[in-house]
Design a protein around this motif. Structure first.
Motif, PDB file in Angstrom:
ATOM      1  N   TRP A 244       0.819  -1.213   0.000  1.00 36.54           N
ATOM      2  CA  TRP A 244       0.000   0.000   0.000  1.00 36.54           C
ATOM      3  C   TRP A 244       0.852   1.260   0.000  1.00 36.54           C
ATOM      4  N   GLY A 245       1.976   1.220   0.717  1.00 34.17           N
ATOM      5  CA  GLY A 245       2.901   2.353   0.681  1.00 34.17           C
ATOM      6  C   GLY A 245       3.495   2.547  -0.708  1.00 34.17           C
ATOM      7  N   GLY A 246       3.830   1.439  -1.369  1.00 37.50           N
ATOM      8  CA  GLY A 246       4.356   1.516  -2.729  1.00 37.50           C
ATOM      9  C   GLY A 246       3.331   2.054  -3.708  1.00 37.50           C
ATOM     10  N   LEU A 247       2.078   1.617  -3.542  1.00 44.49           N
ATOM     11  CA  LEU A 247       1.008   2.113  -4.400  1.00 44.49           C
ATOM     12  C   LEU A 247       0.829   3.618  -4.231  1.00 44.49           C
ATOM     13  N   TRP A 248       0.824   4.075  -2.999  1.00 54.44           N
ATOM     14  CA  TRP A 248       0.681   5.506  -2.724  1.00 54.44           C
ATOM     15  C   TRP A 248       1.863   6.284  -3.282  1.00 54.44           C
ATOM     16  N   HIS A 249       3.078   5.799  -3.073  1.00 51.90           N
ATOM     17  CA  HIS A 249       4.256   6.497  -3.581  1.00 51.90           C
ATOM     18  C   HIS A 249       4.284   6.502  -5.106  1.00 51.90           C
ATOM     19  N   GLY A 250       3.742   5.461  -5.735  1.00 48.87           N
ATOM     20  CA  GLY A 250       3.637   5.446  -7.182  1.00 48.87           C
ATOM     21  C   GLY A 250       2.644   6.468  -7.702  1.00 48.87           C
ATOM     22  N   LEU A 251       1.551   6.648  -6.965  1.00 47.91           N
ATOM     23  CA  LEU A 251       0.541   7.624  -7.380  1.00 47.91           C
ATOM     24  C   LEU A 251       1.045   9.062  -7.271  1.00 47.91           C
ATOM     25  N   ILE A 252       1.900   9.339  -6.290  1.00 52.01           N
ATOM     26  CA  ILE A 252       2.371  10.710  -6.083  1.00 52.01           C
ATOM     27  C   ILE A 252       3.806  10.909  -6.582  1.00 52.01           C
TER      28      ILE A 252
ATOM     29  N   TRP B 226       6.853  -6.586  -2.754  1.00 53.48           N
ATOM     30  CA  TRP B 226       5.495  -6.068  -2.696  1.00 53.48           C
ATOM     31  C   TRP B 226       5.472  -4.552  -2.823  1.00 53.48           C
ATOM     32  N   TYR B 227       6.462  -3.880  -2.245  1.00 53.21           N
ATOM     33  CA  TYR B 227       6.542  -2.426  -2.393  1.00 53.21           C
ATOM     34  C   TYR B 227       6.776  -2.071  -3.862  1.00 53.21           C
ATOM     35  N   ALA B 228       7.687  -2.778  -4.510  1.00 55.04           N
ATOM     36  CA  ALA B 228       7.991  -2.504  -5.916  1.00 55.04           C
ATOM     37  C   ALA B 228       6.768  -2.756  -6.796  1.00 55.04           C
ATOM     38  N   PHE B 229       6.006  -3.811  -6.508  1.00 56.44           N
ATOM     39  CA  PHE B 229       4.799  -4.107  -7.276  1.00 56.44           C
ATOM     40  C   PHE B 229       3.767  -2.998  -7.093  1.00 56.44           C
ATOM     41  N   GLY B 230       3.561  -2.548  -5.864  1.00 57.44           N
ATOM     42  CA  GLY B 230       2.630  -1.452  -5.613  1.00 57.44           C
ATOM     43  C   GLY B 230       3.082  -0.162  -6.268  1.00 57.44           C
ATOM     44  N   PHE B 231       4.373   0.111  -6.228  1.00 60.30           N
ATOM     45  CA  PHE B 231       4.924   1.309  -6.852  1.00 60.30           C
ATOM     46  C   PHE B 231       4.685   1.275  -8.363  1.00 60.30           C
ATOM     47  N   THR B 232       4.899   0.110  -8.972  1.00 57.35           N
ATOM     48  CA  THR B 232       4.685  -0.032 -10.410  1.00 57.35           C
ATOM     49  C   THR B 232       3.220   0.175 -10.772  1.00 57.35           C
ATOM     50  N   LEU B 233       2.321  -0.393  -9.979  1.00 51.65           N
ATOM     51  CA  LEU B 233       0.893  -0.179 -10.228  1.00 51.65           C
ATOM     52  C   LEU B 233       0.523   1.292 -10.075  1.00 51.65           C
ATOM     53  N   GLY B 234       1.061   1.931  -9.043  1.00 52.25           N
ATOM     54  CA  GLY B 234       0.748   3.329  -8.798  1.00 52.25           C
ATOM     55  C   GLY B 234       1.274   4.253  -9.877  1.00 52.25           C
TER      56      GLY B 234
ATOM     57  N   PHE C 245       1.694  -0.716 -14.895  1.00 48.78           N
ATOM     58  CA  PHE C 245       0.869  -1.895 -15.126  1.00 48.78           C
ATOM     59  C   PHE C 245      -0.279  -1.564 -16.076  1.00 48.78           C
ATOM     60  N   GLY C 246      -0.591  -0.273 -16.219  1.00 46.51           N
ATOM     61  CA  GLY C 246      -1.667   0.148 -17.099  1.00 46.51           C
ATOM     62  C   GLY C 246      -1.414  -0.192 -18.550  1.00 46.51           C
ATOM     63  N   THR C 247      -0.150  -0.204 -18.959  1.00 41.15           N
ATOM     64  CA  THR C 247       0.186  -0.583 -20.323  1.00 41.15           C
ATOM     65  C   THR C 247      -0.236  -2.016 -20.583  1.00 41.15           C
ATOM     66  N   PHE C 248       0.027  -2.893 -19.619  1.00 41.90           N
ATOM     67  CA  PHE C 248      -0.351  -4.294 -19.756  1.00 41.90           C
ATOM     68  C   PHE C 248      -1.870  -4.436 -19.841  1.00 41.90           C
ATOM     69  N   ILE C 249      -2.582  -3.729 -18.985  1.00 44.38           N
ATOM     70  CA  ILE C 249      -4.040  -3.804 -18.981  1.00 44.38           C
ATOM     71  C   ILE C 249      -4.601  -3.270 -20.301  1.00 44.38           C
ATOM     72  N   GLY C 250      -4.051  -2.153 -20.773  1.00 50.21           N
ATOM     73  CA  GLY C 250      -4.518  -1.574 -22.024  1.00 50.21           C
ATOM     74  C   GLY C 250      -4.313  -2.506 -23.209  1.00 50.21           C
ATOM     75  N   ARG C 251      -3.173  -3.152 -23.260  1.00 49.40           N
ATOM     76  CA  ARG C 251      -2.912  -4.087 -24.354  1.00 49.40           C
ATOM     77  C   ARG C 251      -3.801  -5.318 -24.248  1.00 49.40           C
ATOM     78  N   ALA C 252      -4.032  -5.773 -23.033  1.00 46.29           N
ATOM     79  CA  ALA C 252      -4.896  -6.937 -22.848  1.00 46.29           C
ATOM     80  C   ALA C 252      -6.327  -6.601 -23.284  1.00 46.29           C
ATOM     81  N   ARG C 253      -6.815  -5.416 -22.929  1.00 41.99           N
ATOM     82  CA  ARG C 253      -8.162  -5.015 -23.335  1.00 41.99           C
ATOM     83  C   ARG C 253      -8.252  -4.899 -24.843  1.00 41.99           C
ATOM     84  N   LYS C 254      -7.189  -4.424 -25.465  1.00 43.52           N
ATOM     85  CA  LYS C 254      -7.171  -4.312 -26.921  1.00 43.52           C
ATOM     86  C   LYS C 254      -7.250  -5.682 -27.573  1.00 43.52           C
ATOM     87  N   GLU C 255      -6.501  -6.641 -27.020  1.00 42.27           N
ATOM     88  CA  GLU C 255      -6.527  -7.995 -27.541  1.00 42.27           C
ATOM     89  C   GLU C 255      -7.876  -8.660 -27.310  1.00 42.27           C
ATOM     90  N   TRP C 256      -8.470  -8.436 -26.142  1.00 47.90           N
ATOM     91  CA  TRP C 256      -9.777  -9.017 -25.850  1.00 47.90           C
ATOM     92  C   TRP C 256     -10.833  -8.439 -26.776  1.00 47.90           C
TER      93      TRP C 256
END
Length: 100
Positions: free
Chosen positions: A40-48, A73-81, A85-96
């Motif tokens: 959660w700290g990584g996610l927050w730090h990624g957002l800001i 886990w911090y690195a994963f949250g930071f990447t999501l924030g 990870f949005g690039t992966f989601i966007g490409r997956a939605r495009k493929e779907w």
């Protein structure tokens, strides 16, 4: 092609010469003191991260990435924030969308 290779070699040698002048700073490894950041700290730090970067340019005690984190886990949250990870989601939605 030989002209292109020559310029590539000159550029690489120049790059290595410039990075050889970089300042090294010796850091002492110490166990994390106080609060240790997790997912959660990584996610927050990624957002800001944008605001943290500007603050890091102005103040010496601001950092983009928390030094006292729990690792993966911090690195994963930071990447999501950060939206990495949005690039992966966007490409997956495009493929779907192609299948449907």
């Amino acid at each position: 092609m030989k002209k292109h290779s020559f310029f590539l070699i000159v550029a690489l040698v120049g790059l290595f010469m410039l990075t050889g002048c970089a300042d090294n700073e010796v850091m002492q490894c110490q166990p994390p003191a106080g609060h240790q950041y997790g997912f959660w700290g990584g996610l927050w730090h990624g957002l800001i991260v944008g605001f943290d970067f500007v603050g890091m340019l102005i103040w010496d005690d601001a950092a983009v990435y928390a030094p006292n984190n729990n690792g993966t886990w911090y690195a994963f949250g930071f990447t999501l924030g950060c939206g990495g990870f949005g690039t992966f989601i966007g490409r997956a939605r495009k493929e779907w969308g192609k299948e449907g």
